[in-house]
Design a protein around this motif. Structure first.
Motif, PDB file in Angstrom:
ATOM      1  N   ARG A 155      82.766  -5.130  91.214  1.00  0.00           N
ATOM      2  CA  ARG A 155      83.801  -6.125  90.929  1.00  0.00           C
ATOM      3  C   ARG A 155      84.873  -6.060  91.993  1.00  0.00           C
ATOM      4  N   VAL A 156      85.426  -7.188  92.318  1.00  0.00           N
ATOM      5  CA  VAL A 156      86.576  -7.253  93.206  1.00  0.00           C
ATOM      6  C   VAL A 156      87.804  -7.362  92.318  1.00  0.00           C
ATOM      7  N   VAL A 157      88.732  -6.453  92.489  1.00  0.00           N
ATOM      8  CA  VAL A 157      89.938  -6.442  91.660  1.00  0.00           C
ATOM      9  C   VAL A 157      91.165  -6.341  92.557  1.00  0.00           C
ATOM     10  N   GLY A 158      92.295  -6.684  91.989  1.00  0.00           N
ATOM     11  CA  GLY A 158      93.559  -6.579  92.714  1.00  0.00           C
ATOM     12  C   GLY A 158      94.195  -5.217  92.516  1.00  0.00           C
ATOM     13  N   LEU A 159      95.217  -4.971  93.278  1.00  0.00           N
ATOM     14  CA  LEU A 159      95.923  -3.703  93.219  1.00  0.00           C
ATOM     15  C   LEU A 159      96.491  -3.427  91.829  1.00  0.00           C
ATOM     16  N   ASP A 160      96.859  -4.477  91.107  1.00  0.00           N
ATOM     17  CA  ASP A 160      97.441  -4.293  89.777  1.00  0.00           C
ATOM     18  C   ASP A 160      96.495  -3.557  88.828  1.00  0.00           C
ATOM     19  N   SER A 161      95.206  -3.602  89.090  1.00  0.00           N
ATOM     20  CA  SER A 161      94.243  -2.904  88.234  1.00  0.00           C
ATOM     21  C   SER A 161      94.425  -1.395  88.282  1.00  0.00           C
ATOM     22  N   PHE A 162      95.058  -0.903  89.334  1.00  0.00           N
ATOM     23  CA  PHE A 162      95.232   0.539  89.499  1.00  0.00           C
ATOM     24  C   PHE A 162      96.621   1.019  89.105  1.00  0.00           C
TER      25      PHE A 162
ATOM     26  N   HIS B  94      93.933  -5.046 103.988  1.00  0.00           N
ATOM     27  CA  HIS B  94      95.285  -5.578 104.189  1.00  0.00           C
ATOM     28  C   HIS B  94      95.155  -6.960 104.811  1.00  0.00           C
ATOM     29  N   ASP B  95      95.616  -7.973 104.095  1.00  0.00           N
ATOM     30  CA  ASP B  95      95.422  -9.335 104.573  1.00  0.00           C
ATOM     31  C   ASP B  95      96.275  -9.679 105.794  1.00  0.00           C
ATOM     32  N   ARG B  96      97.134  -8.796 106.196  1.00  0.00           N
ATOM     33  CA  ARG B  96      97.918  -9.072 107.401  1.00  0.00           C
ATOM     34  C   ARG B  96      97.210  -8.596 108.669  1.00  0.00           C
ATOM     35  N   HIS B  97      96.081  -7.898 108.495  1.00  0.00           N
ATOM     36  CA  HIS B  97      95.293  -7.453 109.636  1.00  0.00           C
ATOM     37  C   HIS B  97      94.126  -8.424 109.835  1.00  0.00           C
TER      38      HIS B  97
ATOM     39  N   ASP C  35      88.819 -11.363 108.698  1.00  0.00           N
ATOM     40  CA  ASP C  35      87.503 -11.740 109.241  1.00  0.00           C
ATOM     41  C   ASP C  35      86.358 -11.088 108.470  1.00  0.00           C
ATOM     42  N   ALA C  36      86.561  -9.875 108.010  1.00  0.00           N
ATOM     43  CA  ALA C  36      85.496  -9.135 107.332  1.00  0.00           C
ATOM     44  C   ALA C  36      85.292  -9.563 105.883  1.00  0.00           C
ATOM     45  N   THR C  37      86.274 -10.206 105.286  1.00  0.00           N
ATOM     46  CA  THR C  37      86.214 -10.523 103.857  1.00  0.00           C
ATOM     47  C   THR C  37      84.992 -11.364 103.491  1.00  0.00           C
ATOM     48  N   GLU C  38      84.708 -12.417 104.248  1.00  0.00           N
ATOM     49  CA  GLU C  38      83.557 -13.275 103.938  1.00  0.00           C
ATOM     50  C   GLU C  38      82.252 -12.470 103.988  1.00  0.00           C
ATOM     51  N   LEU C  39      82.115 -11.625 104.996  1.00  0.00           N
ATOM     52  CA  LEU C  39      80.914 -10.799 105.123  1.00  0.00           C
ATOM     53  C   LEU C  39      80.795  -9.809 103.963  1.00  0.00           C
ATOM     54  N   LEU C  40      81.913  -9.189 103.607  1.00  0.00           N
ATOM     55  CA  LEU C  40      81.901  -8.220 102.506  1.00  0.00           C
ATOM     56  C   LEU C  40      81.548  -8.878 101.181  1.00  0.00           C
ATOM     57  N   LEU C  41      82.120 -10.047 100.926  1.00  0.00           N
ATOM     58  CA  LEU C  41      81.832 -10.736  99.668  1.00  0.00           C
ATOM     59  C   LEU C  41      80.373 -11.178  99.600  1.00  0.00           C
ATOM     60  N   ALA C  42      79.823 -11.638 100.708  1.00  0.00           N
ATOM     61  CA  ALA C  42      78.407 -12.026 100.728  1.00  0.00           C
ATOM     62  C   ALA C  42      77.513 -10.807 100.460  1.00  0.00           C
ATOM     63  N   ARG C  43      77.870  -9.677 101.069  1.00  0.00           N
ATOM     64  CA  ARG C  43      77.070  -8.466 100.844  1.00  0.00           C
ATOM     65  C   ARG C  43      77.176  -7.990  99.400  1.00  0.00           C
ATOM     66  N   LEU C  44      78.380  -8.033  98.836  1.00  0.00           N
ATOM     67  CA  LEU C  44      78.548  -7.651  97.430  1.00  0.00           C
ATOM     68  C   LEU C  44      77.731  -8.562  96.520  1.00  0.00           C
TER      69      LEU C  44
END
Length: 86
Positions: A43-50, A10-13, A18-27
């Protein structure tokens, strides 16, 4: 051992932001290893994929196959480049 999954951020948290950069680097690192092993990539996908119906999802499969191939080439190019040191 897990083979895929869903991580909801949730981008409002602030912690998610803060964790996004770390997660993307690990992926990225994991995808480089998976590419060498010829395994499916994460793959990183948006909610619309579901939110698609089964019929809509099936209709998009040819496009998704092309997208997966293009993404695989993109990841291969990025894995060959040295990562800048921080």
């Amino acid at each position: 051992r897990y083979r895929g999954g869903i991580l909801l951020l949730h981008d409002r948290h602030r912690v998610s932001v803060d964790a996004t950069e770390l997660l993307l680097a690990r992926l990225h690192r994991k995808n480089c290893r998976r590419l060498r092993r010829q395994e499916p990539l994460f793959r990183v996908v948006g909610l619309d994929s579901f939110l698609l119906s089964p019929a809509e999802s099936q209709a998009l499969e040819p496009r998704r196959a092309a997208d997966r191939a293009r993404y695989r080439r993109h990841v291969a190019e990025r894995c060959e480049k040295p990562r800048p040191a921080k």
